[in-house]
Write a protein that holds these residues in place. Sequence first.
Motif, PDB file in Angstrom:
ATOM      1  N   GLU A 173       0.822  -1.204   0.000  1.00 38.25           N
ATOM      2  CA  GLU A 173       0.000   0.000   0.000  1.00 38.25           C
ATOM      3  C   GLU A 173       0.861   1.260   0.000  1.00 38.25           C
ATOM      4  OE1 GLU A 173      -2.821  -0.554  -0.810  1.00 38.25           O
ATOM      5  OE2 GLU A 173      -3.329  -2.544  -0.067  1.00 38.25           O
ATOM      6  N   LEU A 174       2.009   1.217   0.656  1.00 34.29           N
ATOM      7  CA  LEU A 174       2.919   2.360   0.608  1.00 34.29           C
ATOM      8  C   LEU A 174       3.440   2.579  -0.809  1.00 34.29           C
ATOM      9  CD1 LEU A 174       4.984   1.874   3.900  1.00 34.29           C
ATOM     10  CD2 LEU A 174       3.273   3.648   3.435  1.00 34.29           C
TER      11      LEU A 174
ATOM     12  N   SER B 146       4.020  14.210   7.969  1.00 27.90           N
ATOM     13  CA  SER B 146       5.484  14.175   8.003  1.00 27.90           C
ATOM     14  C   SER B 146       6.036  12.917   7.334  1.00 27.90           C
ATOM     15  CB  SER B 146       5.974  14.257   9.457  1.00 27.90           C
ATOM     16  OG  SER B 146       5.641  13.076  10.164  1.00 27.90           O
ATOM     17  N   GLY B 147       5.158  12.128   6.738  1.00 30.14           N
ATOM     18  CA  GLY B 147       5.588  10.971   5.961  1.00 30.14           C
ATOM     19  C   GLY B 147       5.771   9.691   6.749  1.00 30.14           C
ATOM     20  N   ARG B 148       5.204   9.630   7.935  1.00 31.22           N
ATOM     21  CA  ARG B 148       5.376   8.458   8.772  1.00 31.22           C
ATOM     22  C   ARG B 148       4.136   7.558   8.731  1.00 31.22           C
ATOM     23  NH1 ARG B 148       9.818   9.664  11.811  1.00 31.22           N
ATOM     24  NH2 ARG B 148       9.492   7.980  13.310  1.00 31.22           N
ATOM     25  N   VAL B 149       4.354   6.272   8.931  1.00 30.52           N
ATOM     26  CA  VAL B 149       3.252   5.345   9.131  1.00 30.52           C
ATOM     27  C   VAL B 149       2.845   5.438  10.602  1.00 30.52           C
ATOM     28  CG1 VAL B 149       2.587   2.904   9.226  1.00 30.52           C
ATOM     29  CG2 VAL B 149       3.943   3.753   7.308  1.00 30.52           C
TER      30      VAL B 149
ATOM     31  N   GLY C 274      13.300   0.177   7.132  1.00 31.69           N
ATOM     32  CA  GLY C 274      13.514   1.537   6.640  1.00 31.69           C
ATOM     33  C   GLY C 274      12.242   2.349   6.509  1.00 31.69           C
ATOM     34  N   ILE C 275      11.174   1.913   7.150  1.00 38.02           N
ATOM     35  CA  ILE C 275       9.889   2.612   7.083  1.00 38.02           C
ATOM     36  C   ILE C 275       9.675   3.363   8.396  1.00 38.02           C
ATOM     37  CG2 ILE C 275       7.386   2.324   6.870  1.00 38.02           C
ATOM     38  CD1 ILE C 275       8.001  -0.290   5.309  1.00 38.02           C
ATOM     39  N   PRO C 276       9.654   4.703   8.365  1.00 38.78           N
ATOM     40  CA  PRO C 276       9.504   5.477   9.601  1.00 38.78           C
ATOM     41  C   PRO C 276       8.097   5.334  10.182  1.00 38.78           C
ATOM     42  CG  PRO C 276       9.473   6.943   7.695  1.00 38.78           C
ATOM     43  CD  PRO C 276       9.807   5.582   7.173  1.00 38.78           C
TER      44      PRO C 276
END
Length: 405
Positions: free
Chosen positions: A29-30, A132-135, A94-96
């Motif tokens: 999904e990302l 901010s681009g975080r999950v 590597g996924i914030p």
Amino acid sequence: MRIMVQKFGGTSLSTVQAREHVLRHVKRELEAGLSLVIVVSAMGRRGEPYATDTLLDWAAQNGNALSAREKDLLLCCGEIISATTLSSLLEHEGIPTTVLTGAQAGFVTDDNFGNARILDVRPVRVLEQLQSGRVVIVTGFQGQTESGDFTTLGRGGSDTSATALGAALHAEMVDIYTDVNGILTADPRIVEDARPLTVVSYAEICNMAHQGAKVIHPRAVEIAMQSQIPVRVRSTFADSEGTLVTHPEGFQDVQTGIVDRYVTGIAYVSNVTQITVEVPGGADRLQLKVFKTMAENSISVDFINVTPLGVVYTVFDSDSEKAIQVLQEIGLKPQSLSGCAKVSVIGGGINGVPGIMARIVESLTLADIQILQSADSNTTIWVLVKKEDMVQALRALHASFELHL
């Protein structure tokens, strides 16, 4: 920003292999450009170290004296462990991520500890972290009162957390991941030829959930329906899209041709007792006496038939002894039949169609199954049978409405 909410249940997080499947769904999904909010349940089931029932057993083995408020504090630990575990795995890839408790995610509830109701969702911090681009990983099943006490939402509460967040964030979709491949026409443990459904309406799945199908919590569906947020029920262990839950108008968009079916599925609730209270010639305010007594003693009633001469209804077997006792204490003479099962025929096409009840009666009669009681609504017809006839009733009705095709 295109937002999707993913909810992963306890079996989706309980093993290393299961968590690998979760990572795959998140990455997919990302890569599709979606901003993700992930709602998690506590890991596993009773006996596994962090499961909700295991925590309850732990409390019982250590004094068994926790108040409802303190018990909710304990139970909130299970989802926190799940959320931080998933966060660590995603960060390793590597996924914030940012983990938020239900309170930090903005869930405001009443103070009915153990079964709190959501009053509001204020997802300010969730949106800040998404931007901010975080999950964002949110602990399901929990919230906080206005005065700051932690609360839990009752069984199935993580589903409710997911759809409530989806509504508050105006998400494109809420995906509920579980250990089955969508919603089936019946319980596959009983009806071997039960098949997955591609699409169901909110009303249909809400009725299926209320009538015993345990794939998704009915309150979660009600919130999605009110907010018109589409929901998919999917398997963590497969890549298929599972079952879409939406308005009937959306059926055409996800299937070839128009969905034209009377019955969608068969569900059941077992271990219920039928209670009959009759007074020859009728009795003034009898119905009020019966149901007020049930309410005053916190006994849930269902399958209610009221006539001028009396009432017939059901309670859970576990409440039957108390129900009989309190009715006798007010001078009534109830009759009871324990060990019954409520079988439900559910479908958005039932309303106004002649012959549905006739087919139900015919299929059960041919199977030599006695109908003890019946009732209906726009989307459901219920019959009460003896528990020993339940399996045969489910199979007969599933076959009669050709749900295996």
